[in-house]
Design an enzyme around this catalytic site. Structure first.
Site, PDB file in Angstrom:
ATOM      1  N   CYS A   2      32.032   6.126 -46.275  1.00 35.46           N
ATOM      2  CA  CYS A   2      30.801   5.435 -45.886  1.00 35.46           C
ATOM      3  C   CYS A   2      29.691   5.623 -46.928  1.00 35.46           C
ATOM      4  CB  CYS A   2      30.287   6.002 -44.578  1.00 35.46           C
ATOM      5  SG  CYS A   2      31.507   6.048 -43.286  1.00 35.46           S
ATOM      6  N   ARG A  28      32.704   2.735 -52.818  1.00 36.99           N
ATOM      7  CA  ARG A  28      33.170   3.842 -51.995  1.00 36.99           C
ATOM      8  C   ARG A  28      34.195   3.394 -50.962  1.00 36.99           C
ATOM      9  NH1 ARG A  28      29.535   8.106 -52.407  1.00 36.99           N
ATOM     10  NH2 ARG A  28      29.884   8.881 -50.322  1.00 36.99           N
ATOM     11  N   TRP A  77      33.361   3.098 -43.289  1.00 39.55           N
ATOM     12  CA  TRP A  77      34.795   3.198 -43.537  1.00 39.55           C
ATOM     13  C   TRP A  77      35.348   3.871 -42.291  1.00 39.55           C
ATOM     14  CZ3 TRP A  77      38.660   6.956 -44.437  1.00 39.55           C
ATOM     15  CH2 TRP A  77      39.777   6.528 -45.156  1.00 39.55           C
ATOM     16  N   ASN A 103      27.559   9.601 -42.222  1.00 39.49           N
ATOM     17  CA  ASN A 103      28.760   9.678 -43.047  1.00 39.49           C
ATOM     18  C   ASN A 103      29.383  11.031 -42.763  1.00 39.49           C
ATOM     19  OD1 ASN A 103      30.664   9.672 -45.049  1.00 39.49           O
ATOM     20  ND2 ASN A 103      29.216   9.788 -46.755  1.00 39.49           N
ATOM     21  N   GLY A 104      30.702  11.081 -42.564  1.00 43.64           N
ATOM     22  CA  GLY A 104      31.363  12.354 -42.290  1.00 43.64           C
ATOM     23  C   GLY A 104      32.155  12.285 -41.002  1.00 43.64           C
ATOM     24  N   GLU A 485      50.824  10.045 -62.402  1.00 41.83           N
ATOM     25  CA  GLU A 485      49.591   9.263 -62.449  1.00 41.83           C
ATOM     26  C   GLU A 485      49.892   7.765 -62.592  1.00 41.83           C
ATOM     27  OE1 GLU A 485      46.772   9.827 -61.566  1.00 41.83           O
ATOM     28  OE2 GLU A 485      45.433   8.430 -62.551  1.00 41.83           O
ATOM     29  N   LYS A 489      48.743   4.857 -59.888  1.00 44.84           N
ATOM     30  CA  LYS A 489      47.963   3.662 -60.270  1.00 44.84           C
ATOM     31  C   LYS A 489      48.678   2.415 -59.740  1.00 44.84           C
ATOM     32  CE  LYS A 489      44.773   5.103 -61.176  1.00 44.84           C
ATOM     33  NZ  LYS A 489      44.524   6.471 -61.104  1.00 44.84           N
ATOM     34  N   GLU A 492      48.269   2.297 -55.804  1.00 42.61           N
ATOM     35  CA  GLU A 492      46.950   2.136 -55.181  1.00 42.61           C
ATOM     36  C   GLU A 492      46.291   0.794 -55.464  1.00 42.61           C
ATOM     37  OE1 GLU A 492      43.981   5.095 -56.189  1.00 42.61           O
ATOM     38  OE2 GLU A 492      44.611   5.152 -58.262  1.00 42.61           O
ATOM     39  N   HIS A 508      69.713  13.511 -57.694  1.00 42.96           N
ATOM     40  CA  HIS A 508      69.916  14.323 -56.485  1.00 42.96           C
ATOM     41  C   HIS A 508      69.576  13.546 -55.226  1.00 42.96           C
ATOM     42  CE1 HIS A 508      70.981  17.893 -58.708  1.00 42.96           C
ATOM     43  NE2 HIS A 508      69.996  17.593 -59.558  1.00 42.96           N
ATOM     44  N   LYS A 607      36.427   5.743 -52.605  1.00 44.14           N
ATOM     45  CA  LYS A 607      36.261   6.420 -53.889  1.00 44.14           C
ATOM     46  C   LYS A 607      36.141   7.925 -53.700  1.00 44.14           C
ATOM     47  CE  LYS A 607      35.550   6.806 -58.278  1.00 44.14           C
ATOM     48  NZ  LYS A 607      36.769   6.750 -59.098  1.00 44.14           N
TER      49      LYS A 607
HETATM   50  O1  M6R Z   1      36.700  12.860 -56.522  1.00 48.29           O
HETATM   51  P1  M6R Z   1      38.016  13.545 -56.676  1.00 48.29           P
HETATM   52  O2  M6R Z   1      38.445  13.677 -58.093  1.00 48.29           O
HETATM   53  O3  M6R Z   1      38.066  14.875 -55.969  1.00 48.29           O
HETATM   54  O4  M6R Z   1      39.058  12.597 -55.942  1.00 48.29           O
HETATM   55  C1  M6R Z   1      40.387  12.982 -55.769  1.00 48.29           C
HETATM   56  C2  M6R Z   1      41.243  11.809 -55.357  1.00 48.29           C
HETATM   57  O5  M6R Z   1      40.789  11.276 -54.154  1.00 48.29           O
HETATM   58  C3  M6R Z   1      41.253  10.705 -56.430  1.00 48.29           C
HETATM   59  O6  M6R Z   1      41.699  11.177 -57.660  1.00 48.29           O
HETATM   60  C4  M6R Z   1      42.168   9.543 -55.971  1.00 48.29           C
HETATM   61  O7  M6R Z   1      43.498   9.949 -55.952  1.00 48.29           O
HETATM   62  C5  M6R Z   1      41.959   8.336 -56.869  1.00 48.29           C
HETATM   63  N1  M6R Z   1      41.761   7.160 -56.086  1.00 48.29           N
HETATM   64  C6  M6R Z   1      43.095   8.025 -57.725  1.00 48.29           C
HETATM   65  O8  M6R Z   1      42.848   6.913 -58.535  1.00 48.29           O
END
Ligand code: M6R
Length: 612
Positions: A2, A28, A77, A103-104, A485, A489, A492, A508, A607
């Site tokens: 949020c 966000r 959110w 938020n929270g 990584e 990508k 997501e 395996h 985010k």
């Molecule tokens: O703000 P942070 O680096 O702690 O966030 C960690 C993850 O939420 C963040 O890296 C997430 O996996 C990204 N969306 C990946 O692109």
């Protein structure tokens, strides 16, 4: 997660400023939005809309139709209750005495709800926010003042919150309270602002205050007063934000993600320049000296998502260069598994936002046991930055796209500097090797630039595989960390199922998923493991896989095995992740675009994950 914005002024209309601020927090992630604005002593007007912020903008004629100079806004959110206009914030008490956004997550909201029902309250939504607002209302009616009502509510609520509240009895005022969710306050002339993040208010002011956990504040036009949980006034120093609005705008690129991919050379350069002085690594700004580095017995790296992937790469680099045992942990696991920590252990928390709930909880877990913590953090003044014993800042600037790219690269750079400094302090890196490692580290930015100059080839390949159903990434050692990584990508932003496997592990079980035409991407930057991974590629090719290879210039024999190859410049192998990740970021980006997806704000994602 949020986003919150609040604004109060003597003359300026609040709603357009609230909408503008909310638009800067879109990154966000959200599913609905709303504003509450008050015109002097009149009733507060609340307008909400499900879906994009443009819906709310349209409903309010870009804010012009909502009169008043004091207001709060929110992008939601969903956590409790489906995304809907009813559940969207702001919420208000039944008589409209208290209006607020949150938020929270309020963990004990059920228990509070039951209590409030016993006191005659009823609830229109499924949100924990409505419960918080009505709890404040209950205490307001009992104790009479907003300050007393807020402190009582803060003491009663368990969980995390950033709250922005308006009281019918206090026109022109916004009250804000915080625990474990980000909230900043800005002041400029006769205007006062609150926001979840700096970009929301940067257009209006660079002077911000960080409100700490269990503190609250009262904003009036051009003025802010801070209080601790006892309700006593406290003094706070303002901070001047150095980066400008341009850094948080698209700057000619079609998407934030593409812009941020291109900002990686700068992010890495700035981060390295902040710790490399006269060809020596100097971590004194982070409060780290050789004595400290020498006495570390073990390292735990704790993080989430891509930051955890940085940890996986860093584990290989630190163990190899400094021979210090490293364990890499997901923060969400670490915090609950009663980890065994040594007295001289260093717990490193890696986080772009510095607000990730699990990472913050892990930091507190380690600190609570008296273990030294180091935050590798991008956002200055964030919770992790403030609470860690030592902070090594990454200088990536604001990252807006949900999928991290430049912050990931800056985190890698910071972890290399730490690894080399550790190895040097512990006598494992001689002068010659030290100079060579530093030179190679400093060459990363220009090598990333070279990869970016050849992005059309990746774009072409991505367009061929935009319809893929499954993609597998395989590699060994640091290449495996790169695969993690690359695969994230792909998932997501492209919504294509993908998996990252340590190349030797595929046989395996997972190899049974390989069939005709499945794309398998092999990452091969580590000379000692190269032949091994080639063998694994041959194994999947014989089962019908279409192969893409990602290796360094010079390894041209790879073309005998794979169907398509990408070369990246040579570099000391410890730093290979910084280069090899770039084509994989571009692959994810171009596939997402080819599929017509919202690349900067992928579905279901936020985010900054400030809830568990
Ligand atoms: O703000 P942070 O680096 O702690 O966030 C960690 C993850 O939420 C963040 O890296 C997430 O996996 C990204 N969306 C990946 O692109």
């Amino acid at each position: 997660m949020c986003g919150i914005v609040g604004f109060t002024s003597i003359q300026k209309q609040a709603a357009p400023i609230l909408l503008d601020g909310l638009s800067k927090l879109e990154y966000r992630g959200y599913d609905s939005a709303g504003i509450a604005v008050r015109d002097g002593e009149k009733e507060t007007e609340i307008v909400k809309a499900k879906g994009k912020l443009s819906e709310l903008s349209q409903k309010t004629d870009e804010g012009r139709a909502v009169r008043g100079t004091c207001g709060i806004g929110h992008t939601r959110w969903a956590t409790h209750g489906e995304p809907s206009e009813t559940n969207a914030h702001p919420h208000s008490s039944d008589d409209g005495e208290v209006v607020g956004v949150h938020n929270g997550i309020i963990e004990n909201y059920k228990e509070i709800t039951e209590r409030l029902i016993r006191h005659g309250y009823s609830f229109k939504t499924q949100t924990d926010t409505e419960v918080a607002i009505k709890l404040v209302d209950y205490y307001l009616k009992k104790y009479g003042s907003p300050a007393e009502a807020i402190t009582r509510a803060m003491l009663r609520i368990r969980g995390s919150y950033a709250l922005a509240l308006m009281f019918k009895s206090c026109p022109g005022e916004i009250w804000a309270a915080r625990k474990d969710s980000p909230l900043i306050i800005g002041v400029s002339g006769q205007d006062s602002f609150i926001a979840s993040d700096v970009p929301a208010i940067l257009k209006y002011t660079r002077t911000v205050y960080y409100i700490d956990n269990l503190e609250f504040a009262k904003l009036t036009p051009g003025n802010v007063t801070f209080y601790n949980i006892e309700g006593e006034e406290i003094e706070k120093e303002s901070v001047t934000i150095e980066w400008d609005t341009e850094a948080a705008e698209k700057g000619g690129f079609e998407h934030f993600m593409l812009k941020e991919i291109h900002e990686q050379p700068t992010a890495v350069r700035d981060t390295l320049n902040s710790v490399i002085k006269d060809n020596r690594i100097d971590l004194s700004a982070a409060g780290i000296d050789d004595e400290l580095l020498k006495e570390i017995s073990r390292i735990s790296i704790v993080a989430c998502g891509s930051a955890w992937h940085v940890g996986v790469a860093a584990q290989y680099v630190i163990e190899d260069l400094a021979r210090v045992p490293v364990r890499v942990e997901l923060a969400s696991e670490f915090r609950y598994r009663d980890p065994i920590l040594e007295e001289k252990e260093l717990v490193i928390i890696i986080s772009q936002s510095g607000e990730t709930a699990d990472s913050l909880a892990a930091l507190r877990e380690a600190k609570g046991r008296g273990i030294r913590t180091l935050g590798i953090v991008n956002v200055v003044g964030s919770s992790i930055a403030r609470e860690a014993d030592n902070v090594l800042y990454t200088l990536a600037g604001p990252e807006i796209a949900v999928a991290t790219t430049k912050a990931y690269s800056a985190q890698l750079a910071a972890s290399y500097a730490l690894a080399v400094a550790l190895g040097r302090a512990r006598g494992l890196i001689d002068d010659e090797k030290y100079a060579a490692l530093i030179q190679d580290m400093l060459s990363i930015p220009e090598k990333i630039e070279k990869i970016l100059s050849d992005k059309e080839r990746i774009q072409w390949f991505a367009s061929k595989f935009a319809g893929a159903r499954d993609v597998f990434f395989i590699g060994r050692g640091i290449d495996y960390a790169i695969c993690l990584e690359g695969s994230l990508k792909m998932k997501e932003i492209s919504y294509i199922h993908s998996e990252a496997y340590a190349a030797g592990e595929l046989k395996h079980g997972t190899i049974s998923l390989i069939e005709d035409g499945i794309l398998v991407i092999g990452v091969l930057t580590q000379q000692g493991l190269y032949e091994k991974t080639v063998s694994n590629l041959v194994e999947v090719k014989s089962r019908g896989a279409y192969l893409m290879g990602l290796t360094t210039y010079g390894h041209y024999a790879i073309e005998d095995t794979v169907d398509f190859n990408i070369y990246v410049p040579k570099i000391d192998e410890h730093f290979a992740a910084s280069l090899a990740v770039v084509p994989l970021q571009l692959m994810g980006y171009y596939i997402s675009i080819a599929r017509g997806l919202d690349v900067d704000k992928p579905r279901n994602l936020a985010k900054s994950v400030t809830v568990e």
